[in-house]
Design a protein around this motif. Structure first.
Motif, mmCIF file in Angstrom:
data_model
loop_
_atom_site.group_PDB
_atom_site.id
_atom_site.type_symbol
_atom_site.label_atom_id
_atom_site.label_comp_id
_atom_site.label_asym_id
_atom_site.label_seq_id
_atom_site.Cartn_x
_atom_site.Cartn_y
_atom_site.Cartn_z
ATOM 1 N N LYS A 61 2.464 -0.615 44.160
ATOM 2 C CA LYS A 61 3.765 -0.234 44.704
ATOM 3 C C LYS A 61 4.805 -1.194 44.189
ATOM 4 O O LYS A 61 4.628 -2.400 44.233
ATOM 5 C CB LYS A 61 3.695 -0.262 46.234
ATOM 6 C CG LYS A 61 2.656 0.691 46.784
ATOM 7 C CD LYS A 61 2.391 0.447 48.237
ATOM 8 C CE LYS A 61 1.237 1.337 48.698
ATOM 9 N NZ LYS A 61 0.815 1.025 50.064
ATOM 10 N N THR B 24 15.408 0.513 43.480
ATOM 11 C CA THR B 24 14.577 1.711 43.449
ATOM 12 C C THR B 24 13.148 1.326 43.833
ATOM 13 O O THR B 24 12.736 0.178 43.641
ATOM 14 C CB THR B 24 14.578 2.378 42.059
ATOM 15 O OG1 THR B 24 14.090 1.436 41.100
ATOM 16 C CG2 THR B 24 15.959 2.838 41.669
ATOM 17 N N TYR B 25 12.418 2.293 44.362
ATOM 18 C CA TYR B 25 11.061 2.003 44.809
ATOM 19 C C TYR B 25 10.123 3.114 44.356
ATOM 20 O O TYR B 25 10.552 4.242 44.109
ATOM 21 C CB TYR B 25 11.019 1.842 46.331
ATOM 22 C CG TYR B 25 11.488 3.045 47.115
ATOM 23 C CD1 TYR B 25 12.841 3.230 47.377
ATOM 24 C CD2 TYR B 25 10.587 4.002 47.582
ATOM 25 C CE1 TYR B 25 13.290 4.329 48.081
ATOM 26 C CE2 TYR B 25 11.018 5.105 48.295
ATOM 27 C CZ TYR B 25 12.376 5.265 48.545
ATOM 28 O OH TYR B 25 12.817 6.358 49.232
ATOM 29 N N SER B 26 8.849 2.802 44.259
ATOM 30 C CA SER B 26 7.897 3.762 43.677
ATOM 31 C C SER B 26 7.082 4.517 44.726
ATOM 32 O O SER B 26 6.597 5.624 44.446
ATOM 33 C CB SER B 26 6.938 3.032 42.734
ATOM 34 O OG SER B 26 6.157 2.085 43.459
ATOM 35 N N ASP B 27 6.919 3.953 45.933
ATOM 36 C CA ASP B 27 6.063 4.567 46.945
ATOM 37 C C ASP B 27 6.831 5.620 47.731
ATOM 38 O O ASP B 27 7.652 5.304 48.585
ATOM 39 C CB ASP B 27 5.533 3.481 47.879
ATOM 40 C CG ASP B 27 4.539 4.017 48.913
ATOM 41 O OD1 ASP B 27 4.287 5.246 48.916
ATOM 42 O OD2 ASP B 27 4.023 3.223 49.700
ATOM 43 N N ARG B 28 6.541 6.905 47.450
ATOM 44 C CA ARG B 28 7.257 7.995 48.122
ATOM 45 C C ARG B 28 7.003 8.028 49.612
ATOM 46 O O ARG B 28 7.766 8.623 50.362
ATOM 47 C CB ARG B 28 6.842 9.341 47.515
ATOM 48 C CG ARG B 28 7.529 9.667 46.218
ATOM 49 C CD ARG B 28 7.507 11.162 45.945
ATOM 50 N NE ARG B 28 8.357 11.471 44.811
ATOM 51 C CZ ARG B 28 9.664 11.713 44.910
ATOM 52 N NH1 ARG B 28 10.244 11.722 46.095
ATOM 53 N NH2 ARG B 28 10.380 11.976 43.841
ATOM 54 N N SER C 285 7.049 5.486 51.621
ATOM 55 C CA SER C 285 7.771 4.446 52.347
ATOM 56 C C SER C 285 8.813 5.064 53.263
ATOM 57 O O SER C 285 9.482 6.025 52.894
ATOM 58 C CB SER C 285 8.445 3.482 51.359
ATOM 59 O OG SER C 285 7.480 2.809 50.592
ATOM 60 N N LYS D 204 16.162 9.121 49.836
ATOM 61 C CA LYS D 204 14.706 9.151 49.681
ATOM 62 C C LYS D 204 14.274 10.070 48.551
ATOM 63 O O LYS D 204 13.271 9.817 47.888
ATOM 64 C CB LYS D 204 14.046 9.580 50.994
ATOM 65 C CG LYS D 204 14.130 8.526 52.090
ATOM 66 C CD LYS D 204 13.355 8.959 53.322
ATOM 67 C CE LYS D 204 13.438 7.913 54.417
ATOM 68 N NZ LYS D 204 12.699 8.306 55.629
ATOM 69 N N SER E 92 15.702 10.485 45.707
ATOM 70 C CA SER E 92 15.863 9.722 44.470
ATOM 71 C C SER E 92 15.143 8.379 44.532
ATOM 72 O O SER E 92 15.144 7.642 43.535
ATOM 73 C CB SER E 92 17.348 9.492 44.179
ATOM 74 O OG SER E 92 18.017 10.728 44.036
ATOM 75 N N GLN E 93 14.561 8.056 45.691
ATOM 76 C CA GLN E 93 13.871 6.777 45.887
ATOM 77 C C GLN E 93 14.799 5.630 45.538
ATOM 78 O O GLN E 93 14.443 4.745 44.739
ATOM 79 C CB GLN E 93 12.567 6.756 45.082
ATOM 80 C CG GLN E 93 11.591 7.829 45.565
ATOM 81 C CD GLN E 93 10.326 7.900 44.733
ATOM 82 O OE1 GLN E 93 10.053 8.927 44.103
ATOM 83 N NE2 GLN E 93 9.568 6.842 44.714
ATOM 84 N N TYR E 94 15.949 5.652 46.171
ATOM 85 C CA TYR E 94 17.034 4.735 45.815
ATOM 86 C C TYR E 94 17.667 4.171 47.081
ATOM 87 O O TYR E 94 17.946 4.908 48.032
ATOM 88 C CB TYR E 94 18.070 5.526 45.009
ATOM 89 C CG TYR E 94 19.318 4.803 44.617
ATOM 90 C CD1 TYR E 94 20.465 4.891 45.399
ATOM 91 C CD2 TYR E 94 19.364 4.048 43.443
ATOM 92 C CE1 TYR E 94 21.622 4.236 45.022
ATOM 93 C CE2 TYR E 94 20.520 3.405 43.063
ATOM 94 C CZ TYR E 94 21.642 3.508 43.860
ATOM 95 O OH TYR E 94 22.785 2.876 43.485
ATOM 96 N N SER F 125 3.476 2.345 53.056
ATOM 97 C CA SER F 125 3.178 3.624 53.687
ATOM 98 C C SER F 125 1.804 3.627 54.341
ATOM 99 O O SER F 125 1.449 4.537 55.048
ATOM 100 C CB SER F 125 3.249 4.755 52.656
ATOM 101 O OG SER F 125 2.357 4.501 51.582
#
Lengths: 114, 112
Positions: B2, B24-28, B30, B67, B69-71, B94
Motif C-alpha cells: 500500500k 494520492t493513495y493506492s489502497d481503494r 482505505s 475517493k 480518484s484516490q486523491y 483497509s
C-alpha cells in the motif's frame, strides 16, 4: 496529561554494536507503535502493539530488530547488530484503541550508526 | 504494497497566499485520511482528518477528498511563516489492523 516519553534522545554507535530504545506511552493508551523515519521520508511502521500483544510486525527486520511491551505499558525496541542503514529517527507513538488515527508521537530517538 | 504518494517539494509560497498540498493513495479500501504536520526536528502532530468525499474546513485549513480518484489534498489559506513545516499525508489501512501508512511528506516554506 503527560505526553509520550522516549529515551535516549540521541545515540551514536558503531556498526555491529547493539542499541536499545525505551518508550512510555500516554496513560490509558492501549495501542503503541514504533516507527522508523529516515531523513526526507515519512514514518515507516515497524511494529504495532495492542496492550502487550503484537498486532503487526510485518515490516520489522526480525533478524536484527526486536521489540517487547511488558505489562502492556512501557516498550523497548532493540537493534542487534546495527547497520549503517539503520541511521534514522525512531519514533514511538500511542493511541486509544478506537481512535488509532489520532496518534501521539514522542520526541524520537535520533540514531547515528558509524 | 500500500502506497501513499506526495510531491516532496519543497513548496514555497509568499505569506498570505494559498498553499496546496496533494496526496494520492493506492489502497481503494482505505476509508480514513489524515494530515499530520511535522516541524523541523520535531515529531508529527495530527491537524486534519477527512472521511467522506468533498471538503472539510477547519480554520485556515481545508481538506479535500476524492475517493474515485484516490486523491486527498490540503489547502492552507492566508499562509503564515509559522505554517512552514513538512506535511505528511496518512491513510488508514483497509484491513483489520488499525494503523496508518504515511507519505514521504511535502516540505512547505512560507516566505515573509
Amino acid at each position: 496529561e503527560a505526553g509520550v516519553a522516549q529515551s535516549p534522545r540521541y545515540k551514536i554507535i558503531e556498526k555491529r554494536q547493539s542499541v536499545a530504545f525505551w518508550c512510555n506511552p500516554i496513560s490509558g493508551h492501549a495501542t503503541l507503535y514504533w516507527y522508523q523515519q529516515i531523513l526526507g521520508q515519512g514514518p515507516k511502521l515497524l511494529i504495532q502493539f495492542q496492550n502487550n500483544g503484537v498486532v503487526d510486525d510485518s515490516q520489522l527486520p526480525k533478524d536484527r530488530f526486536s521489540a517487547e511491551r511488558l505489562k502492556g505499558v512501557d516498550s523497548t525496541l532493540k537493534i542487534q547488530p546495527a547497520k549503517l542503514e539503520d541511521s534514522a529517527v525512531y519514533l514511538c507513538a500511542s493511541s486509544q484503541l478506537q481512535r488509532f488515527y489520532e496518534q501521539y508521537f514522542g520526541p524520537g530517538t535520533r540514531l547515528t550508526v558509524t | 504494497q500500500k502506497e501513499v504518494e506526495q510531491n516532496s517539494g519543497p513548496l514555497s509560497v509568499p505569506e498570505g497566499a494559498i498553499a496546496s498540498l496533494n496526496c494520492t493513495y493506492s489502497d481503494r479500501g482505505s476509508q480514513s485520511f489524515f494530515w499530520y504536520r511535522q516541524y523541523s526536528g520535531k515529531s508529527p502532530e495530527l491537524i486534519m482528518s477527512i472521511y467522506s468525499n468533498g471538503d472539510k474546513e477547519d480554520g485556515r485549513f481545508t481538506a479535500q477528498l476524492n475517493k474515485a480518484s484516490q486523491y486527498v489534498s490540503l489547502l492552507i489559506r492566508d499562509s503564515q511563516p509559522s505554517d512552514s513545516a513538512t506535511y505528511l499525508c496518512a491513510v488508514s489501512s483497509s484491513g483489520s489492523a488499525r494503523q496508518l501508512t504515511f507519505g514521504s511528506g511535502t516540505q512547505l516554506t512560507v516566505l515573509p
